[in-house]
Scaffold this active site. Structure first.
Site, mmCIF file in Angstrom:
data_model
loop_
_atom_site.group_PDB
_atom_site.id
_atom_site.type_symbol
_atom_site.label_atom_id
_atom_site.label_comp_id
_atom_site.label_asym_id
_atom_site.label_seq_id
_atom_site.Cartn_x
_atom_site.Cartn_y
_atom_site.Cartn_z
ATOM 1 N N ASP A 1 -7.890 -3.115 51.770
ATOM 2 C CA ASP A 1 -9.291 -3.225 51.455
ATOM 3 C C ASP A 1 -9.711 -2.384 50.226
ATOM 4 O O ASP A 1 -9.684 -1.317 49.906
ATOM 5 C CB ASP A 1 -10.275 -2.775 52.634
ATOM 6 C CG ASP A 1 -11.804 -2.879 52.091
ATOM 7 O OD1 ASP A 1 -12.160 -3.566 51.286
ATOM 8 O OD2 ASP A 1 -12.479 -2.445 52.849
ATOM 9 N N GLY A 2 -9.791 -3.371 48.944
ATOM 10 C CA GLY A 2 -10.285 -2.603 47.679
ATOM 11 C C GLY A 2 -9.308 -2.779 46.377
ATOM 12 O O GLY A 2 -8.000 -2.715 46.478
ATOM 13 N N GLY A 3 -9.965 -3.859 45.449
ATOM 14 C CA GLY A 3 -9.096 -3.910 44.386
ATOM 15 C C GLY A 3 -8.148 -4.934 44.423
ATOM 16 O O GLY A 3 -7.153 -4.899 43.597
ATOM 17 N N HIS B 223 -16.809 -3.601 58.746
ATOM 18 C CA HIS B 223 -16.168 -2.442 58.323
ATOM 19 C C HIS B 223 -17.177 -1.433 58.078
ATOM 20 O O HIS B 223 -18.058 -1.388 57.133
ATOM 21 C CB HIS B 223 -15.460 -2.669 57.176
ATOM 22 C CG HIS B 223 -14.853 -1.445 56.238
ATOM 23 N ND1 HIS B 223 -14.223 -1.430 55.106
ATOM 24 C CD2 HIS B 223 -14.696 -0.054 56.698
ATOM 25 C CE1 HIS B 223 -13.818 -0.415 54.701
ATOM 26 N NE2 HIS B 223 -14.058 0.503 55.827
ATOM 27 N N GLY C 125 -17.354 2.941 48.436
ATOM 28 C CA GLY C 125 -18.698 3.121 48.025
ATOM 29 C C GLY C 125 -19.231 2.823 46.832
ATOM 30 O O GLY C 125 -20.385 2.820 46.350
ATOM 31 N N PHE C 126 -18.009 2.657 45.918
ATOM 32 C CA PHE C 126 -18.349 2.020 44.590
ATOM 33 C C PHE C 126 -17.697 0.752 44.144
ATOM 34 O O PHE C 126 -16.458 0.657 44.599
ATOM 35 C CB PHE C 126 -17.601 3.378 43.668
ATOM 36 C CG PHE C 126 -17.925 4.673 43.793
ATOM 37 C CD1 PHE C 126 -19.400 5.051 43.310
ATOM 38 C CD2 PHE C 126 -17.369 5.435 44.736
ATOM 39 C CE1 PHE C 126 -19.616 6.565 43.367
ATOM 40 C CE2 PHE C 126 -17.744 6.630 45.016
ATOM 41 C CZ PHE C 126 -18.895 7.404 44.147
ATOM 42 N N GLY C 127 -18.365 0.074 43.494
ATOM 43 C CA GLY C 127 -17.703 -1.356 43.051
ATOM 44 C C GLY C 127 -16.805 -1.127 41.960
ATOM 45 O O GLY C 127 -16.879 -0.112 41.264
ATOM 46 N N GLY C 128 -16.237 -2.427 41.691
ATOM 47 C CA GLY C 128 -15.367 -2.524 40.364
ATOM 48 C C GLY C 128 -14.190 -1.527 40.241
ATOM 49 O O GLY C 128 -13.909 -1.289 39.050
ATOM 50 N N MET D 121 -19.121 1.958 57.100
ATOM 51 C CA MET D 121 -18.697 3.134 56.089
ATOM 52 C C MET D 121 -20.099 3.932 56.520
ATOM 53 O O MET D 121 -20.802 4.105 55.796
ATOM 54 C CB MET D 121 -18.425 2.744 54.860
ATOM 55 C CG MET D 121 -17.081 2.217 54.469
ATOM 56 S SD MET D 121 -16.925 1.472 52.858
ATOM 57 C CE MET D 121 -17.263 -0.100 53.148
ATOM 58 N N SER E 147 -14.976 -10.178 51.008
ATOM 59 C CA SER E 147 -16.123 -9.507 51.504
ATOM 60 C C SER E 147 -17.370 -10.042 51.097
ATOM 61 O O SER E 147 -17.614 -10.552 49.808
ATOM 62 C CB SER E 147 -16.032 -7.924 50.960
ATOM 63 O OG SER E 147 -17.053 -7.274 50.837
ATOM 64 N N ASP F 248 -19.116 -5.162 54.612
ATOM 65 C CA ASP F 248 -19.150 -3.724 54.541
ATOM 66 C C ASP F 248 -20.539 -3.152 54.705
ATOM 67 O O ASP F 248 -21.329 -3.560 54.059
ATOM 68 C CB ASP F 248 -18.656 -3.550 52.954
ATOM 69 C CG ASP F 248 -17.076 -3.782 52.725
ATOM 70 O OD1 ASP F 248 -16.611 -3.188 53.672
ATOM 71 O OD2 ASP F 248 -16.790 -4.405 51.793
ATOM 72 N N HIS G 9 -15.502 -10.310 55.737
ATOM 73 C CA HIS G 9 -15.611 -9.076 55.741
ATOM 74 C C HIS G 9 -16.875 -8.327 55.450
ATOM 75 O O HIS G 9 -17.568 -9.021 54.292
ATOM 76 C CB HIS G 9 -14.512 -8.431 54.752
ATOM 77 C CG HIS G 9 -14.153 -7.015 54.982
ATOM 78 N ND1 HIS G 9 -13.362 -6.522 55.738
ATOM 79 C CD2 HIS G 9 -14.503 -6.103 54.128
ATOM 80 C CE1 HIS G 9 -13.085 -5.183 55.279
ATOM 81 N NE2 HIS G 9 -14.212 -5.022 54.609
ATOM 82 N N MET H 42 -7.561 1.430 52.703
ATOM 83 C CA MET H 42 -8.481 1.793 51.311
ATOM 84 C C MET H 42 -7.718 1.919 50.388
ATOM 85 O O MET H 42 -7.117 3.180 50.124
ATOM 86 C CB MET H 42 -9.747 2.664 51.820
ATOM 87 C CG MET H 42 -10.516 2.474 52.779
ATOM 88 S SD MET H 42 -11.594 1.244 52.960
ATOM 89 C CE MET H 42 -12.395 1.256 51.148
ATOM 90 N N MET I 103 -22.561 0.159 54.469
ATOM 91 C CA MET I 103 -22.607 1.298 53.836
ATOM 92 C C MET I 103 -23.964 2.244 54.086
ATOM 93 O O MET I 103 -24.991 1.340 53.869
ATOM 94 C CB MET I 103 -22.318 1.279 52.201
ATOM 95 C CG MET I 103 -21.024 0.569 51.994
ATOM 96 S SD MET I 103 -20.653 0.687 50.093
ATOM 97 C CE MET I 103 -19.259 -0.543 50.136
HETATM 98 ZN ZN ZN Z 1 -14.288 -3.104 53.585
#
Ligand code: ZN
Length: 194
Positions: A174-176, A65, A141-144, A67, A7, A34, A32, A136, A36
Site C-alpha cells: 500500500d502506497g506509491g 484500512h 497520512g500524506f498523499g503523493g 489508520m 483506493s 483508507d 480499498h 506500507m 484516517m
Molecule cells: Zn491503505
C-alpha cells in the site's frame, strides 16, 4: 495471481458512486478504503458511513484500512457497515490480538498493516491469526509520496514466514505503487496491490 485493490482516497466524494462503478467495470478485485482519523495519522478522511454507502452500490470486496487510534472502540461500527476485510495498525491499540478475534468472530477477514517504522519482528506474533498483512510503502497520512524501496524486504520476510509456518495471509502493498515497482512487489511475494 495479483489482486488489485485501488483506493478511493483519490476519488471525488461527490462522484463516489461513479468512481466505484468505474472501478467495478475496470476489474478491480477489491475496493480499498483508507480511514484516517487525524490522530494516528495527520489527516482525516471518512468514517464507517462511507463503507455503508459503498456497500450499497457494489458487491466488490471492501478492503477497509483503518489508520485510527484507538481501534477497539470503532471496530463494531466498521463490522456492521459491511466491510469484508478490516486491517488496522497493531501499535495503535493495547490489545491487537483481541481486535483480530473480534473481526474474525464476525466472519470478516482480519488484517494488520505495517507502518514503515514498525518491524516485522514486532508484529510476528500476530501473523498466525490474520488473513492479510499490508506493507506500507509510504508513511500513512500524506498523499503523493514516493514508494519506499527500503520496505520491500518486509514483503520478502512475510513471504518466507508464511511459507515456513504454513500461515495463510495475503501480502498487500500500500502506497506509491506504479507499473515499475509493482513488478518488484510481485517478485518479492506480494499478491495484493493497493
Ligand atoms: Zn491503505
Amino acid at each position: 495471481m495479483i489482486k488489485i485493490s485501488p483506493s478511493i482516497l483519490s476519488a471525488d466524494i461527490l462522484k463516489l458512486e461513479e468512481e466505484v462503478k468505474l472501478l467495478d467495470k475496470n476489474g478491480a478485485d477489491y475496493i480499498h478504503i483508507d480511514i484516517m482519523d487525524g490522530h494516528y495519522v495527520p489527516n482525516i478522511t471518512f468514517g464507517p458511513n462511507i463503507v455503508r454507502s459503498i456497500r450499497k452500490i457494489t458487491t466488490k470486496i471492501l478492503d477497509v484500512h483503518l489508520m485510527i487510534q484507538p481501534v477497539n472502540p470503532y471496530i463494531d461500527e466498521f463490522i456492521k457497515a459491511g466491510s469484508d476485510i478490516i486491517s488496522f495498525h497493531p501499535e495503535a491499540d493495547v490489545n491487537p490480538d483481541e481486535i483480530i478475534s473480534k473481526i474474525i468472530d464476525a466472519n470478516i477477514k482480519a488484517g494488520i498493516a505495517v507502518h514503515p517504522r514498525v518491524k516485522i519482528s514486532d508484529i510476528e506474533y500476530l501473523l498466525k491469526k490474520v488473513q492479510q498483512v499490508i506493507v506500507m510503502t509510504v508513511t500513512p497520512g500524506f498523499g503523493g509520496q514516493k514508494f519506499m524501496h527500503d520496505q520491500v524486504q518486509k514483503i520478502k520476510d512475510l513471504y518466507d514466514i508464511r511459507k515456513n509456518n504454513n500461515y495463510n495471509y495475503e501480502i498487500a502493498v500500500d502506497g506509491g505503487v506504479n507499473n515499475e515497482n509493482a513488478k518488484i512487489c510481485k517478485d518479492n511475494g506480494a499478491n495484493v496491490l493497493a
